[in-house]
Design an enzyme around this catalytic site. Structure first.
Site, PDB file in Angstrom:
ATOM      1  N   GLU A 188       0.394 -15.511  25.011  1.00  0.00           N
ATOM      2  CA  GLU A 188       0.332 -14.204  25.680  1.00  0.00           C
ATOM      3  C   GLU A 188       0.379 -13.170  24.572  1.00  0.00           C
ATOM      4  OE1 GLU A 188       1.532 -10.831  26.264  1.00  0.00           O
ATOM      5  OE2 GLU A 188       3.402 -11.593  27.122  1.00  0.00           O
ATOM      6  N   CYS A 247       5.386  -5.873  26.775  1.00  0.00           N
ATOM      7  CA  CYS A 247       3.957  -6.183  26.687  1.00  0.00           C
ATOM      8  C   CYS A 247       3.189  -5.625  27.874  1.00  0.00           C
ATOM      9  CB  CYS A 247       3.740  -7.686  26.567  1.00  0.00           C
ATOM     10  SG  CYS A 247       4.616  -8.677  27.770  1.00  0.00           S
TER      11      CYS A 247
END
Length: 524
Positions: A265, A302
């Site tokens: 990710e 994020c």
């Protein structure tokens, strides 16, 4: 418990190794004791080899025992009490309230995976009974279910020292699947990693599981992580971090003699689009929401929004003014380590070298080591289409705004976008219906599509998708959050014409675990 500089190699504590390094107190830059040492080639090889030796026995451990392991880890993290919280705060400058919430999330997801194992249907058992009388060709008896891939290398994330680190979602889901884990701790918080690693190692030992079920290695050099990924016993990789780091691991894994999957990710700009009616009715409130989300925790989620676009019209001026005011009032805050600050400043310099203007900056002096200044930037739709860098993440408390003059510019902007973790759309009344083409195009770009909210705040549940098309993640079919994250660490295995007594319990006719299965095409 006090950190002492330990690795855990196949569960056994070891000190020493290669070159020493220290965690650094983020706001002042002072080194923290103890010293940690770069994992040596021998330590890496022993940890990976032990994981390989443990892979078969650990996969065969009853799911109830793996569930007990996960619950024991959660209990152990809670039992660390203030010692863990104080170390996290010292190494990251995250506030104690945030640390408490992250520990609760970490323990909660461990227990969610334990409950998943107790229920058992996650193995996706499918049975198609044989028919030896079928003509012209007899039908074989076929049964399949998910089985563990093998040892997983997990890379701890800097911005989530608990939830995405040693006992975070990657480790929890891999252990739940029956995969041994070798964690490469993040060098920004080695003391936190050691405390958590001690809990995991103790739980493994207490339950009598194979020694190679868990290892923790320290290191700050890219070569250390690269050496781990290249170990023949490692079967998969979990990573949360930068695009550069994720891509490097992905390429290394693909270049192995036996390539392995990397589930990385890698962050994203998480665009926010504001449609006309919402802009006119509540533009200032939406601006407040976006700005607060963008600077939350110094922009170190994020899922922080990094890009906002809208069309000129009623409410647009007030919306832009509210964004400017909120960013001008936002305070400088600490990043969790100095590398994030340097990366943030470098990314801002890259944008300022393009057709981008600085609209507002936050207030306050930069801390000596890690201070990051909230920054609001603005550009044009034409510049977005000409300069691909503008479409990608700036990790930190910034927002790039793109005022458009007509809906066609918004649609062209979405068409140019790469993959993102999230996209958010604010709309009122007929906004969504009138912009259906825009929403359809946006849906193809993201893992999670949000209406009238903000992307920060990732709920840990089975419906969550925390991933997205490249470059947000390496495989958009999977989520790094929620119990479906276990699907990354398994593969389907089929048994053909096997005697009942030799089948896994989940595939036997009497279904002793009473799990949900698909039998001859019917879910039962």
């Amino acid at each position: 418990m006090t950190p002492t500089g330990r690795h855990f190699v196949a569960g056994a504590a070891e000190t020493g190794g290669g070159a020493p390094f220290h965690a650094v107190e983020p706001t002042g830059g002072a080194p923290l004791v103890p010293a940690y040492h770069e994992a040596t080639a021998a330590q890496i090889e022993r940890a990976a080899a032990a994981a390989g030796a443990a892979a078969g026995p650990f996969a065969a451990v009853p799911s109830a025992t793996r569930a007990a392991l996960l619950r024991a880890i959660a209990d152990g993290l809670e039992a660390l009490g203030e010692a863990l919280s104080q170390r996290v705060v010292a190494e990251t400058a995250l506030p104690a309230e945030r640390v408490a919430a992250e520990r609760a999330r970490t323990c909660g997801q461990l227990r969610q995976f334990a409950a998943l194992l107790d229920e058992g249907s996650w193995v996706d058992a499918r049975i198609d009974r044989g028919d030896p009388a079928r003509r012209p060709v007899p039908k074989p008896d076929l049964r399949r279910m998910r089985m563990a891939l093998g040892p997983v290398a997990v890379f701890g994330a800097s911005n989530f020292p608990l939830a995405y680190s040693v006992a975070g979602g990657d480790t929890a889901s891999a252990l739940a699947a029956g995969c041994p884990v070798v964690v490469k701790g993040h060098p920004a918080h080695p003391g936190t990693s050691e405390l958590v690693g001690g809990v995991v190692a103790a739980a493994v030992q207490r339950l009598g599981l194979p020694a190679g079920t868990f290892s923790l290695l320290h290191g700050r050099l890219p070569a250390t992580g690269a050496a781990l990924v290249q170990q023949p016993a490692i079967a998969a990789v979990g990573f949360t971090g930068s695009y550069a780091g994720g891509r490097a691991l992905f390429d290394l894994a693909a270049a192995r003699p036996q390539p392995i999957p990397v589930f990385a990710e890698m962050g994203s700009a998480n665009p926010v689009l504001v449609l006309p009616r919402a802009l006119a009715a509540r533009g200032e409130r939406i601006a407040e929401q976006i700005a607060a989300s963008a600077v939350l925790a110094s922009g170190q989620f994020c899922t922080c929004p990094g890009l906002a676009a809208w069309c000129d019209g009623p409410g647009a001026a007030a919306f832009a003014a509210a964004l400017n005011a909120r960013f001008a009032a936002a305070a400088v805050g600490p990043a969790v380590h100095a590398t994030i600050r340097s990366g943030y400043e470098r990314a801002l310099d890259e944008l300022r070298a393009l057709p981008v203007a600085v609209a507002a900056t936050g207030a306050g002096d930069l801390a000596p080591a890690t201070g990051v200044r909230p920054t609001l930037l603005t550009t044009t739709p034409a510049a977005m289409l000409q300069h691909a860098r503008l479409l990608h993440e700036v990790f930190g408390p910034s927002l790039l705004t793109v005022p458009c003059t007509e809906p066609a510019q918004l649609l062209a902007l979405v068409a140019a976008m790469p993959g993102y973790l999230t996209a958010t759309v604010h709309g009122d009344g007929d906004d969504f219906a009138e912009h259906a083409e825009l929403l359809a195009a946006l849906r193809r770009k993201v893992g999670r599509l949000i209406a009238n909210g903000v992307p920060t705040g990732v709920e840990v549940c089975s419906a969550m998708v925390h991933g997205g098309p490249w470059p947000a993640a390496t495989d958009a079919r999977f989520s790094a959050v929620g119990v479906t994250a276990i699907e990354r660490w398994v593969r389907p295995v089929c048994w053909q014409d096997w005697p009942q007594a030799l089948l896994p319990e989940e595939l036997r006719d009497d279904n002793p675990r009473r799990i949900r299965r698909t039998v001859d095409g019917v879910v039962e």
